[in-house]
Each structure stands twice: as structure tokens, then as C-alpha cells.
Design a protein around this motif. Structure first.
Motif, PDB file in Angstrom:
ATOM      1  N   GLU A   1     -34.221  -0.698 -28.119  1.00 30.94           N
ATOM      2  CA  GLU A   1     -32.787  -0.587 -28.395  1.00 30.94           C
ATOM      3  C   GLU A   1     -32.384   0.880 -28.557  1.00 30.94           C
ATOM      4  O   GLU A   1     -31.374   1.324 -28.003  1.00 30.94           O
TER       5      GLU A   1
ATOM      6  N   ALA B   1     -37.042  -3.076 -31.190  1.00 28.39           N
ATOM      7  CA  ALA B   1     -36.253  -2.110 -31.960  1.00 28.39           C
ATOM      8  C   ALA B   1     -36.293  -0.738 -31.298  1.00 28.39           C
ATOM      9  O   ALA B   1     -35.265  -0.057 -31.175  1.00 28.39           O
TER      10      ALA B   1
ATOM     11  N   GLU C   1     -41.276  -7.321 -32.269  1.00 29.29           N
ATOM     12  CA  GLU C   1     -40.113  -6.853 -33.034  1.00 29.29           C
ATOM     13  C   GLU C   1     -40.006  -5.325 -32.983  1.00 29.29           C
ATOM     14  O   GLU C   1     -38.924  -4.778 -32.791  1.00 29.29           O
ATOM     15  N   GLU C   2     -41.131  -4.652 -33.151  1.00 29.90           N
ATOM     16  CA  GLU C   2     -41.150  -3.188 -33.113  1.00 29.90           C
ATOM     17  C   GLU C   2     -40.816  -2.673 -31.709  1.00 29.90           C
ATOM     18  O   GLU C   2     -40.051  -1.718 -31.548  1.00 29.90           O
TER      19      GLU C   2
END
Length: 174
Positions: free
Chosen positions: A27, A24, A20-21
Motif C-alpha cells: 500500500e 501494508a 498482512e505485512e
């Protein structure tokens, strides 16, 4: 710190990031590249493995803007740009496209790294593929990584200086 020690520490820290990190941060990196390098038309983008900055979102963003995207393919001791397309596992299990190598030098080369120092020199996995490519191909060399990958180490004489480093915190030009 020497490169071997830096490589070990940075890999451990990078591997500790959750998916997830990583996504992110990827992105944010994609947005910075798309806004800052939009004037260029052709890009060589590495195919991410393990805990590297995921590059598929960047590849898709570039393609959606009509940019030419190439991925590196290992051929012997070198990498060659191949137009993005159907992927299969190549050298070291890294996804790479099939088909003939392109007879083009992409304007921007997005390169992976384990670390980068304040002088713009990167630590890779130690095989020298990108250093050899960048020495013989004139392109804007842009390393992407996480902000914590900025490290204090002494480069070797054969290392090639990058033009920029893009992380989730911004762009550093060298």
C-alpha cells in the motif's frame, strides 16, 4: 556477497513476511508510485508471485486513473507487454493476460526483484527476462521491493541498471 548467496538470503527473509505485512508495505509503495509517476501514461507492471510485493493494488490504482496498464507475457526467451485483461497461468505459473502483444513500449516498467544494490542493479530469479527487455526497450525502469531488499552484491556485466527503486521507505533514484 555473491549473487547466489544474496538471492538465497533475500528470498528467505522475504518469505518470512506475513501476508498482512506484505499488503501494508504494498500500500505504501503504491501510494509512492501514484504520487511520483502520475505524469506518465503507460505502465508495464509485473504480476506478483509468492512473496513479491503484491501489484494488484497498483494495477487497479493505475487503471482507475485512466492509465494504460500492460503485464508481461513470456514468449520464448523474452517478455512482451500485453494489455491488462483476463488473466491465466502462463510460464512458471505466473498470471498473464491473453490476447495479442501490444505494439507499444510502456513509459514506465515496474520490475520485480529479489535484491538491489546501491548502484541500482537488481537480482532477479536468474533467467534474464527483464534485463533483455530493458536493454532493447527504452523505458523508465523502476524496481519495487521491500526496504530490506537493498543488498551488498556485485552485479554482472550483463545486468541492467534500474532508474529507481521504490520501497515502503521511499524512492531511491540511480
Amino acid at each position: 556477497m555473491d549473487k547466489a548467496e544474496a538471492r538465497k538470503q533475500l528470498k528467505t527473509t522475504r518469505n518470512a513476511l506475513s501476508e498482512e505485512e506484505r499488503n501494508a508495505r504494498a500500500e505504501a509503495i503504491t501510494e509512492l508510485i501514484m504520487s511520483s509517476y502520475v505524469r506518465f501514461h503507460s505502465f508495464l507492471v509485473y504480476s506478483a508471485i509468492r512473496s513479491e510485493v503484491p501489484t494488484e493494488p497498483l494495477i487497479q490504482a493505475l487503471l482507475s486513473c485512466g492509465k494504460q496498464v500492460f503485464l508481461p507475457r513470456v514468449e520464448g526467451e523474452d517478455i512482451v507487454p500485453v494489455p491488462y485483461g483476463a488473466l491465466h497461468a502462463g510460464a512458471y505459473g505466473i498470471l498473464e493476460p491473453a490476447g495479442p502483444a501490444a505494439d507499444i513500449i510502456p513509459e514506465v516498467c515496474i520490475v520485480p526483484l529479489l535484491g538491489i544494490n546501491k548502484g541500482g542493479y537488481r537480482i532477479g530469479y536468474g533467467k534474464g527476462y527483464y534485463d533483455r527487455y530493458l536493454v532493447s526497450h527504452k523505458c523508465l525502469a523502476v524496481g519495487i521491493g521491500y526496504a530490506f531488499q537493498m543488498a551488498d552484491f556485485t552485479e554482472d556485466p550483463w545486468d541492467v541498471k534500474l532508474d529507481a527503486f521504490v520501497s515502503e521507505d521511499g524512492i531511491i533514484s540511480f
